[in-house]
Design a protein around this motif. Sequence first.
Motif, PDB file in Angstrom:
ATOM      1  N   GLN A 147       0.907  -1.399   0.255  1.00  0.00           N
ATOM      2  CA  GLN A 147       0.096  -0.148   0.198  1.00  0.00           C
ATOM      3  C   GLN A 147       0.707   0.936   0.110  1.00  0.00           C
ATOM      4  N   GLN A 148       0.221   2.237  -1.048  1.00  0.00           N
ATOM      5  CA  GLN A 148       1.007   3.694  -0.171  1.00  0.00           C
ATOM      6  C   GLN A 148       0.348   4.374   0.082  1.00  0.00           C
ATOM      7  N   ASN A 149       0.746   5.641   0.227  1.00  0.00           N
ATOM      8  CA  ASN A 149      -0.233   7.111   1.451  1.00  0.00           C
ATOM      9  C   ASN A 149      -0.453   7.564   0.038  1.00  0.00           C
ATOM     10  N   PHE A 150      -1.658   7.861  -0.044  1.00  0.00           N
ATOM     11  CA  PHE A 150      -2.376   8.822  -0.711  1.00  0.00           C
ATOM     12  C   PHE A 150      -3.219  10.222  -0.825  1.00  0.00           C
ATOM     13  N   SER A 151      -4.173  10.262  -0.869  1.00  0.00           N
ATOM     14  CA  SER A 151      -4.601  11.545  -0.396  1.00  0.00           C
ATOM     15  C   SER A 151      -5.771  11.490   1.403  1.00  0.00           C
ATOM     16  N   GLY A 152      -3.589  11.837   2.159  1.00  0.00           N
ATOM     17  CA  GLY A 152      -4.896  11.454   3.273  1.00  0.00           C
ATOM     18  C   GLY A 152      -4.988   9.986   3.607  1.00  0.00           C
ATOM     19  N   ASN A 153      -4.903   9.364   3.223  1.00  0.00           N
ATOM     20  CA  ASN A 153      -5.620   7.409   3.482  1.00  0.00           C
ATOM     21  C   ASN A 153      -4.367   6.617   2.877  1.00  0.00           C
ATOM     22  N   TRP A 154      -4.470   5.882   3.184  1.00  0.00           N
ATOM     23  CA  TRP A 154      -3.902   3.936   2.756  1.00  0.00           C
ATOM     24  C   TRP A 154      -4.556   3.778   1.526  1.00  0.00           C
ATOM     25  N   ARG A 155      -4.056   3.614   0.293  1.00  0.00           N
ATOM     26  CA  ARG A 155      -4.672   2.655  -0.908  1.00  0.00           C
ATOM     27  C   ARG A 155      -3.681   1.897  -1.311  1.00  0.00           C
ATOM     28  N   ASP A 156      -3.819   0.728  -1.669  1.00  0.00           N
ATOM     29  CA  ASP A 156      -3.196  -0.486  -1.928  1.00  0.00           C
ATOM     30  C   ASP A 156      -2.820  -0.396  -3.496  1.00  0.00           C
ATOM     31  N   THR A 157      -1.623  -0.047  -3.651  1.00  0.00           N
ATOM     32  CA  THR A 157      -1.005  -0.274  -4.785  1.00  0.00           C
ATOM     33  C   THR A 157      -1.613  -1.765  -5.737  1.00  0.00           C
ATOM     34  N   ILE A 158      -1.761  -1.610  -6.532  1.00  0.00           N
ATOM     35  CA  ILE A 158      -2.807  -2.140  -8.172  1.00  0.00           C
ATOM     36  C   ILE A 158      -2.142  -1.791  -8.760  1.00  0.00           C
ATOM     37  N   ASP A 159      -2.195  -3.116 -10.358  1.00  0.00           N
ATOM     38  CA  ASP A 159      -1.726  -3.209 -11.204  1.00  0.00           C
ATOM     39  C   ASP A 159      -2.912  -3.153 -12.131  1.00  0.00           C
ATOM     40  N   GLU A 160      -3.161  -1.696 -12.920  1.00  0.00           N
ATOM     41  CA  GLU A 160      -4.892  -1.766 -13.508  1.00  0.00           C
ATOM     42  C   GLU A 160      -4.565  -2.565 -14.945  1.00  0.00           C
ATOM     43  N   GLU A 161      -3.676  -2.770 -15.527  1.00  0.00           N
ATOM     44  CA  GLU A 161      -3.426  -4.242 -16.224  1.00  0.00           C
ATOM     45  C   GLU A 161      -3.824  -5.208 -16.785  1.00  0.00           C
ATOM     46  N   TYR A 162      -3.054  -5.624 -14.771  1.00  0.00           N
ATOM     47  CA  TYR A 162      -4.301  -6.867 -14.598  1.00  0.00           C
ATOM     48  C   TYR A 162      -5.184  -7.050 -13.506  1.00  0.00           C
ATOM     49  N   ASN A 163      -6.644  -6.324 -14.012  1.00  0.00           N
ATOM     50  CA  ASN A 163      -7.434  -6.757 -13.197  1.00  0.00           C
ATOM     51  C   ASN A 163      -7.707  -5.887 -11.503  1.00  0.00           C
ATOM     52  N   ASP A 164      -6.415  -4.532 -11.603  1.00  0.00           N
ATOM     53  CA  ASP A 164      -6.616  -4.106 -10.147  1.00  0.00           C
ATOM     54  C   ASP A 164      -5.881  -4.864  -9.871  1.00  0.00           C
ATOM     55  N   TYR A 165      -4.706  -6.044  -9.556  1.00  0.00           N
ATOM     56  CA  TYR A 165      -4.022  -6.944  -8.872  1.00  0.00           C
ATOM     57  C   TYR A 165      -3.462  -5.878  -7.925  1.00  0.00           C
ATOM     58  N   GLN A 166      -3.313  -6.517  -6.593  1.00  0.00           N
ATOM     59  CA  GLN A 166      -2.587  -5.765  -5.591  1.00  0.00           C
ATOM     60  C   GLN A 166      -1.275  -6.075  -5.911  1.00  0.00           C
ATOM     61  N   LEU A 167       0.056  -5.099  -5.677  1.00  0.00           N
ATOM     62  CA  LEU A 167       0.980  -5.895  -5.509  1.00  0.00           C
ATOM     63  C   LEU A 167       1.311  -6.805  -4.139  1.00  0.00           C
ATOM     64  N   GLN A 168       2.501  -8.055  -4.352  1.00  0.00           N
ATOM     65  CA  GLN A 168       2.525  -8.813  -3.023  1.00  0.00           C
ATOM     66  C   GLN A 168       3.743  -9.196  -3.486  1.00  0.00           C
ATOM     67  N   PHE A 169       4.753  -9.105  -1.903  1.00  0.00           N
ATOM     68  CA  PHE A 169       5.836 -10.227  -2.623  1.00  0.00           C
ATOM     69  C   PHE A 169       6.404 -10.988  -1.468  1.00  0.00           C
ATOM     70  N   PRO A 170       7.224 -12.173  -1.166  1.00  0.00           N
ATOM     71  CA  PRO A 170       7.832 -12.623  -0.460  1.00  0.00           C
ATOM     72  C   PRO A 170       8.559 -12.067   0.130  1.00  0.00           C
ATOM     73  N   ASN A 171       9.398 -11.682  -0.409  1.00  0.00           N
ATOM     74  CA  ASN A 171      10.264 -10.509   0.325  1.00  0.00           C
ATOM     75  C   ASN A 171      10.284  -9.153   0.254  1.00  0.00           C
ATOM     76  N   VAL A 172      10.351  -8.477   1.259  1.00  0.00           N
ATOM     77  CA  VAL A 172      10.682  -7.257   1.208  1.00  0.00           C
ATOM     78  C   VAL A 172      12.097  -7.245   1.895  1.00  0.00           C
ATOM     79  N   ILE A 173      12.892  -5.935   1.476  1.00  0.00           N
ATOM     80  CA  ILE A 173      14.214  -5.521   1.662  1.00  0.00           C
ATOM     81  C   ILE A 173      13.929  -4.287   1.948  1.00  0.00           C
TER      82      ILE A 173
END
Length: 507
Positions: free
Chosen positions: A284-310
Motif C-alpha cells: 500500500q502507499q499513502n494517497f490523499s490522506g489515507n492508505w490505498r492498495d498499490t494495484i496493477d490496472e493492467e491485470y484487473n487491479d491486482y494488488q502488488l504482493q511480495f514474499p520478500n521485502v528488503i
Amino acid sequence: MKRNILCTLAVMAACAILVACGKTDDQISPITPESNAASSEAEATPEPTPTLPPYEANVLTGEAKGENYPEGQRITALMVNNLVDARPQRGLSKAQMLFEIKVEGGITRFMPVFNDYHDIDEIGPIRSGRDQFFQLILPWQALYIHEGQSVVMQQYALDYDYGLLNNNDGASGYRDYNRVNWRGLSYGNGLALEHTMYTSGENIEKYITNNNVDMNRTYNSTFFNFVDYRQDNPVRDLTQSQDSQLTTKDGPVVKDGEYVEISHSQSYKTRFLYDNTNNVYLMQQNFSGNWRDTIDEEYNDYQLQFPNVIVLFTDIHTYPGHEAKDLQYVEYSWGGIGYYFYGGKCEKIYWQKGTPLEALRLYYLDENGQCSDTPCEINIGKSYVTIVDVDEAINLKVGNLADFDLDAATVSASNTSIDADAKAGESLGASTTDLVSAARNNQAVGNTESNTQSTTQSSTTTNTSNDSQSAESAPQQDNTPQQDTADQSSADDTASADSGEDIPWAD
C-alpha cells in the motif's frame, strides 16, 4: 606378532564391555570374528550421498528455471512513474523484482526488473532514468528503458559505454491519451503529458531488432544469495536462522514483522501488511490522506504482493551544485544497516555495494552487531527492495498487525514534480568518479546549475539528450568479459564497458 594378537584381543574385549553397557544379558550378542568382520565391512561402505543436479536458478527469484526461462538473455529494467497523478500503474505485478527509491522533490520512482521482456504486456507510465537506479543494474548489464534522463544519469551512460542498452525513449513508447488516473484526470483534462507514456514487450522487441541491440548475456550467479531450491525444504525460517538468538543495542536481531511502514520522505510512504494465508506482503502507499492498495490496472487491479521485502538505509542528499533540480546522490560505497522481512518476521542485516560495477550484497550480522562474512540467504520468490535515506530510519515502523490502527489516516502524497531531465546539449562537465568524490565532500564539480546555461550555449559537442539514441550516435556495447565483480576492489572506480557475469555467491 604375539603382541599384535594380544592387542587385538584386548580391543575385542573392550568392545564387548562397551556393548554390554547398553543392553541386558539376553540382548548381548557375542563378538565373533565373523560378526566383527561383517561390522567392519558395513562401516567401510557407507550409504552413498545423493548427487544434486546442477544449480540452475532464476537470476532474479532463485527459483528453478522453468522450460520457458529465457536462457542467455540479459535482464530488462524500466523506469515507472510513481507521482500521484501516475497512479494506478500498469505492468508492475509481472516484474520479478521491484525497486523504489527517492528522487527529486521527495517523490519516489519505481524500477521493475524482468527476466524476460516478452512477459511485458504493457507497462507504465514510463518516466526518466536516474543514476541511483542505474547503479543497481549496471553490474548485471541490464537493458535499461526510460523516457528522458538526468544529466548525471546521462554521464553514467557515457562513462560506462552503455550505448544502446540505455534506451531513452521508452523503447519507442506510445501515449495513452485516454487513460484516467485515480483523481479522474485524463490528458486534456488536467493530466500532464508526462503521465501518459507506456511501452510493451512488443515495442521493446522492435527496438532491439531495429537497432541490433545485443541481448545475449550469461549469468553465473543470482541477484541475491537465494536459498537453494534443491533442498528438501527450501525455506529459511527467520526464527530458526543463525542470527535468531543475537541481540544488539537496538534489541533482538530477529523480531516480529507483520507490519512494515517505510517513510521515504515527508510526503511519500509505503507500507506492507503480511498475509499469513499466502505468505506474502501486500503493498500500500499513502494517497490523499489515507492508505490505498498499490494495484496493477493492467491485470484487473491486482494488488502488488511480495514474499520478500528488503529495506536498506544509507545517506541520500542533493548533488552539490544541483540544488535547483534537487538531483539526489545515493551513497552506495559505504554500506549500512538494512532489514529483511519474510514470513511475518523482521531480520536486521547489513548491506554492501561499493563501486558502480559491484553488485548489491546482503550479509548477516555477527554477535557484535557488525557485518559478518556470511552472505544472508534470501528466500525464493519475488522481492521488493527500497533504498532509504538514513535520516528516515527513525520513522520505520515494524511490528504485529494487531499493534497498529490499519485504518488510521496518514499524510497526503505530494503531487509536485521537478523537471530534472537533461536538456539538449547539456553536459555534466565532469566524470561520474569526480562527481561522486565531490558529493561525499559536499563540493560542487563540473557544470553546475548556476553555469549550465552558458556552458550549454558555448558547447560544440552534443551529448545524449532526451531524444532517443540512434545506432550511429550511441556508443556500441562491448561484451568482452571482465574481471568478476567479487574480485574488484571497492577503491577501484575505473569505468568499464562490461562487468558482472559472476557475482559473489556462485562459485
